[in-house]
Design an enzyme around this catalytic site. Structure first.
Site, PDB file in Angstrom:
ATOM      1  N   ASP A 110     -12.401  -3.006   8.730  1.00 12.05           N
ATOM      2  CA  ASP A 110     -12.275  -1.955   7.682  1.00 12.05           C
ATOM      3  C   ASP A 110     -12.807  -1.924   6.536  1.00 12.05           C
ATOM      4  O   ASP A 110     -13.868  -2.602   6.471  1.00 12.05           O
ATOM      5  CB  ASP A 110     -10.703  -2.937   7.536  1.00 12.05           C
ATOM      6  CG  ASP A 110      -9.702  -1.967   6.596  1.00 12.05           C
ATOM      7  OD1 ASP A 110      -9.850  -0.704   6.699  1.00 12.05           O
ATOM      8  OD2 ASP A 110      -8.902  -2.729   6.005  1.00 12.05           O
TER       9      ASP A 110
ATOM     10  N   GLU B 133     -16.399   2.352   4.742  1.00 10.79           N
ATOM     11  CA  GLU B 133     -16.750   3.657   4.324  1.00 10.79           C
ATOM     12  C   GLU B 133     -17.963   3.800   3.581  1.00 10.79           C
ATOM     13  O   GLU B 133     -18.664   4.846   3.816  1.00 10.79           O
ATOM     14  CB  GLU B 133     -15.651   4.422   3.533  1.00 10.79           C
ATOM     15  CG  GLU B 133     -14.262   4.736   4.274  1.00 10.79           C
ATOM     16  CD  GLU B 133     -13.612   3.249   4.690  1.00 10.79           C
ATOM     17  OE1 GLU B 133     -13.525   2.320   3.765  1.00 10.79           O
ATOM     18  OE2 GLU B 133     -12.919   3.396   5.749  1.00 10.79           O
TER      19      GLU B 133
ATOM     20  N   ASP C  63      -4.519   4.672   6.389  1.00  8.07           N
ATOM     21  CA  ASP C  63      -3.415   4.318   5.457  1.00  8.07           C
ATOM     22  C   ASP C  63      -2.425   5.620   5.253  1.00  8.07           C
ATOM     23  O   ASP C  63      -2.410   6.123   4.072  1.00  8.07           O
ATOM     24  CB  ASP C  63      -3.901   3.749   4.251  1.00  8.07           C
ATOM     25  CG  ASP C  63      -4.440   2.594   4.349  1.00  8.07           C
ATOM     26  OD1 ASP C  63      -4.562   1.916   5.417  1.00  8.07           O
ATOM     27  OD2 ASP C  63      -5.202   2.170   3.495  1.00  8.07           O
TER      28      ASP C  63
END
Ligand code: GLC
Length: 795
Positions: A422, A425, A501
């Site tokens: 996670d 990015e 999300d």
């Protein structure tokens, strides 16, 4: 920042971190001060190309300020490179060329023509490119590119009917035309809804469909980019890259063929372990071993099949990566063993940020080894994430990838089955501006050196590469299971994805279908949403509808944000619990089919979830359908995405279709009003399909067409590892009242089932002859031993 977002962010990160985020944004701005971007960009058209030099598989064209190289990697695949500009490191691609391709060339009054057996490209001296068939039919046309301040841009003419798909993860309609998209991986911050852009995982490619054919284009350039697909100029796409050479690959052919070629170039999605196709239960977070046990018990008590539980960040000690909180999880190995005893795998989350804490061995080690990204002045760059201030491994350095990968060992020894990557990015918390590293942060880029402008979009891809390579070494006899939020072209070689999300709204459930379809058309076949949406409190109805849709998506996981009401299947009471149970069981029944699709994906790159136009890309009536999808060749799934709806319209493409629930037969093309009580969503089976399902033993569901034939297959192996397999291919042919079914096998694994059941749909069986011997039959269904040929009479 919008106040609603601010509140949400506060809820997730707490006041202290929120205050630090101001500091973090300020530090980023200061670090970026040296970057000046000319505004407006002084775009200059390139000056004419003056000469051509032939290459074995293409040609090089030179002008006073630009060079164009055109290479045929196969008869239907071209690579074009406009320089000057930094060439990309080959992170996305695994092959330099695909097959030897004889080409011809000829001068033209205003340029040159190069041609393979499948594609002709005309290059004008001004740099205009026309892609054609050998017969001269144009299917892509580019104006001469322009340069400005180190950036490249070019304009692609769009035809009135042309539709564009792909670009990776986009909360946009399935047809991407008419909007502007940014290629810069980004955490939208706590939650996102329809139309948010960019998201976590952009892929600079699109698939184009128009009345003269189809093609796919992939831009191998990781720099920040803008894809304006007919927003500013309705009949043109503008593609602008902030840096790097303008390199792109053009794949000519229908979607299945183009995707096959694209994944030949960038790598196929490997066969996952079979358990990964089951149901995963997650929550941010299960706070203790006891809570995890209670959840597993809940699944058992309510007779709900479950294949995996995910541990979110709170299993760690103060969010320090590669640690375990011993108070909450005093004996994680024992917990994992216990779960495994119940058939449940454990997946743990890992974030790339390493807490800056001299007592944290991973930080100390990384610091000693120079593993962390640095600012231009040599200081380690620090960014804010869950643990507070963090340092970040530079995954563009092969040694760092190895070092990072070595830390998976302790989890592998505990038998952790999969890893969930996670915040890659990469994301840092900042009160304003880009929630990521300053663009001046330095990266090794395989020793060549560069900064975050080039490395940003690659960060997630390379984190997954590090883990994949480590797991292949640490556990050579098991297939790695990685789940990632971010990535780039090629990430399908390593990881599955989830759609991040999402808001818990009906609008987002609707849009999720396009997100999943769009990822599949971008080479990322394994994806799925947080069921119920991540950030809110879905009603029982929304949760049920989301669950029903997700049951047909490759990654099938329920997950929810911190502080949201409980979502385990029993949390909503009845009738939700019974409905969810039915869909969980249906998923289990479908596993042989899903696993066979996974095998096919590993061979061809075809996504499991496909848009309806996959059946016939020449049929424009299928081009815009985004409220239904195909799961493999056999199933058409039409989720209910409207609150209160108890029926919905479903467009059935041409051919015959069976209602999965009632066996009623429909003739397409046409729209039907399909009933959709709360406990069902419309599902149709294409006549001619043979659907393998796990129902006690193995059942082949045979959907007999009124005339003609059909086929199906079944892939089987141990479910993990790299041992022998068995592929059974079935072919049926109907002639009047007779149906013949043939079975051909491939592979070394002994056939594992002693008998199998054949269940006929739309055909009532009167007489069955198996390999020349008649067997007694009754009704639509009978059980047989493995055979070569069955002849059935009936009506
Ligand atoms: C991010 C992830 C989410 C996870 C949370 C805490 O928001 O997208 O899935 O639960 O971080 O780790």
């Amino acid at each position: 920042m919008d106040p609603r977002k601010l509140l949400l962010a506060l809820r997730f990160v707490g006041l202290r971190t929120a205050l630090r985020a101001v500091w973090s944004a300020w530090e980023r701005d200061r670090a970026e001060r040296s970057i000046r971007i000319p505004h407006p960009v002084p775009w200059q058209p390139i000056r004419p190309l003056e000469r051509m030099d032939l290459l074995p598989d293409g040609a090089r064209f030179n002008g006073p300020d630009a060079e164009l190289e055109v290479r045929f990697l196969a008869s239907d695949v071209l690579r074009l490179t406009w320089t000057p500009g930094l060439l990309p490191l080959p992170y996305a691609v695994v092959r330099e060329t695909l097959e030897e391709t004889p080409i011809a060339w000829a001068p033209q009054p205003d340029g040159w023509v190069l041609e393979s057996s499948a594609v002709r490209i005309a290059v004008s001296a001004h740099g205009r490119l026309r892609f054609q068939t050998p017969a001269g039919c144009v299917w892509r046309e580019e104006d001469p590119p322009e340069r400005g301040g180190g950036a490249w841009r070019h304009r692609i003419r769009l035809r009135p009917e042309e539709r564009l798909y792909g670009l990776g993860e986009r909360a946009a309609p399935l047809n991407r035309r008419g909007r502007v998209y940014r290629m810069w991986n980004r955490d939208p911050g706590g939650s996102y809804g329809p139309d948010a852009d960019p998201l976590y995982l952009g892929i600079p490619l699109w698939l184009s469909l128009h009345s003269d054919g189809a093609y796919l284009v992939f831009y191998e350039n990781p720099f920040d980019a803008i894809f304006d697909l007919g927003a500013t100029e309705p009949d043109a796409a503008w593609v602008t890259f902030a840096g790097g050479a303008l390199r792109y690959y053009v794949f000519y052919g229908p979607p299945a063929r183009a995707m096959n070629r694209y994944t030949e170039l960038t790598g196929r999605p490997p066969l996952p372990p079979r358990w990964a196709l089951g149901f995963h239960q997650s929550r941010w977070s299960y706070m203790s071993a006891e809570e995890v046990r209670a959840v597993a018990r809940g699944f058992q008590e309510h007779e709900l099949p479950l294949q995996a539980i995910h541990l979110d960040i709170d299993y760690m000690d103060g969010y320090r990566v590669f640690t375990v909180d011993r108070r909450r999880f005093p004996d994680l190995p024992e917990l994992i063993r216990e779960l495994e005893g119940q058939g449940i795998r454990t997946v743990v989350i890992l974030d790339p940020g390493v807490k800056i804490d001299p007592d944290h061995p991973v930080y100390r080690e990384g610091w000693r080894q120079g593993a962390f990204c640095r600012l231009p002045d040599g200081r380690i760059y620090r960014g804010l994430v869950w643990p507070g201030w963090c340092a970040f491994p530079d995954f563009t350095d092969p040694q760092v990838r190895r070092w990072w990968g070595s830390h998976y060992r302790s989890f592998v020894e505990m038998d952790v089955a999969g890893f969930w990557h996670d915040m890659n990015e990469p994301t840092t918390f900042t009160a304003w501006g880009e929630p990521t590293f300053p663009r001046t942060v330095r990266h090794a880029l395989e020793g060549r050196g560069g900064d975050h402008r080039e490395a940003h979009n690659l960060y997630g891809l390379l984190m997954n590469q590090a883990a994949w390579e480590a797991l292949r070494e640490l556990r050579p006899d098991r297939r790695p299971f990685l789940l990632t939020r971010s990535g780039w072209a090629g990430v399908q070689r390593y990881a599955w994805n989830w759609t991040g999300d999402t808001e818990s709204t009906w609008a987002m459930l609707r849009r999720t279908l396009s997100v999943v379809l769009g990822l599949g058309l971008s080479g990322i076949p394994y994806t799925g949403p947080d069921i119920g949406g991540f950030s809110g409190a879905p009603s029982a109805e929304l949760f049920i509808r989301w669950f029903q849709a997700a049951a047909f998506m490759p990654f099938f996981r329920s997950h929810a944000a911190k502080g949201t009401p409980r979502r385990e299947p029993w949390a909503f009471g009845e009738p939700a619990l019974s409905i969810i149970r039915e869909f969980l069981r249906l998923r289990v029944r479908l596993l042989p089919y899903l696993y066979t699709l996974a095998w096919e994906t590993a061979q061809t790159g075809a996504p499991l979830v496909r848009p309806l136009f996959w059946l016939d890309e020449k049929d424009p009536s299928l081009w815009e359908i985004e409220d239904a999808f195909l799961l493999g060749p056999a199933l058409l799934v039409a989720p209910v995405v409207e609150e209160g709806a108890r029926s919905r319209k479903v467009f059935l493409p041409s051919g015959e279709w069976y209602d999965f629930w009632s066996d009623q037969r429909f003739a397409g093309p046409g729209t039907v009003e399909a009933s959709a009580p709360l406990e069902r969503i419309p599902i149709f089976v294409r006549a001619g399909s043979i659907l393998p399902m796990a129902e006690g033993g193995l059942t082949l569901h045979i959907y007999v067409p009124s005339t003609g034939g059909g086929e199906g297959s079944l892939y089987h192996d141990d479910g993990d590892g790299f041992g022998p397999y068995r592929m059974a291919r079935f072919r049926m042919e109907r002639e009047g009242n007779r149906v013949g079914l043939r079975w051909v096998d491939e592979g070394e694994l002994p056939w594992p089932w002693e008998t199998l059941t054949l269940r006929f749909h739309g055909f009532s069986v009167r007489r069955a002859v198996v390999d020349g011997r008649e067997i007694p039959v009754q009704g639509d269904c009978f059980t047989v031993r493995p055979f070569r040929e069955v002849q059935i009479n009936g009506s």
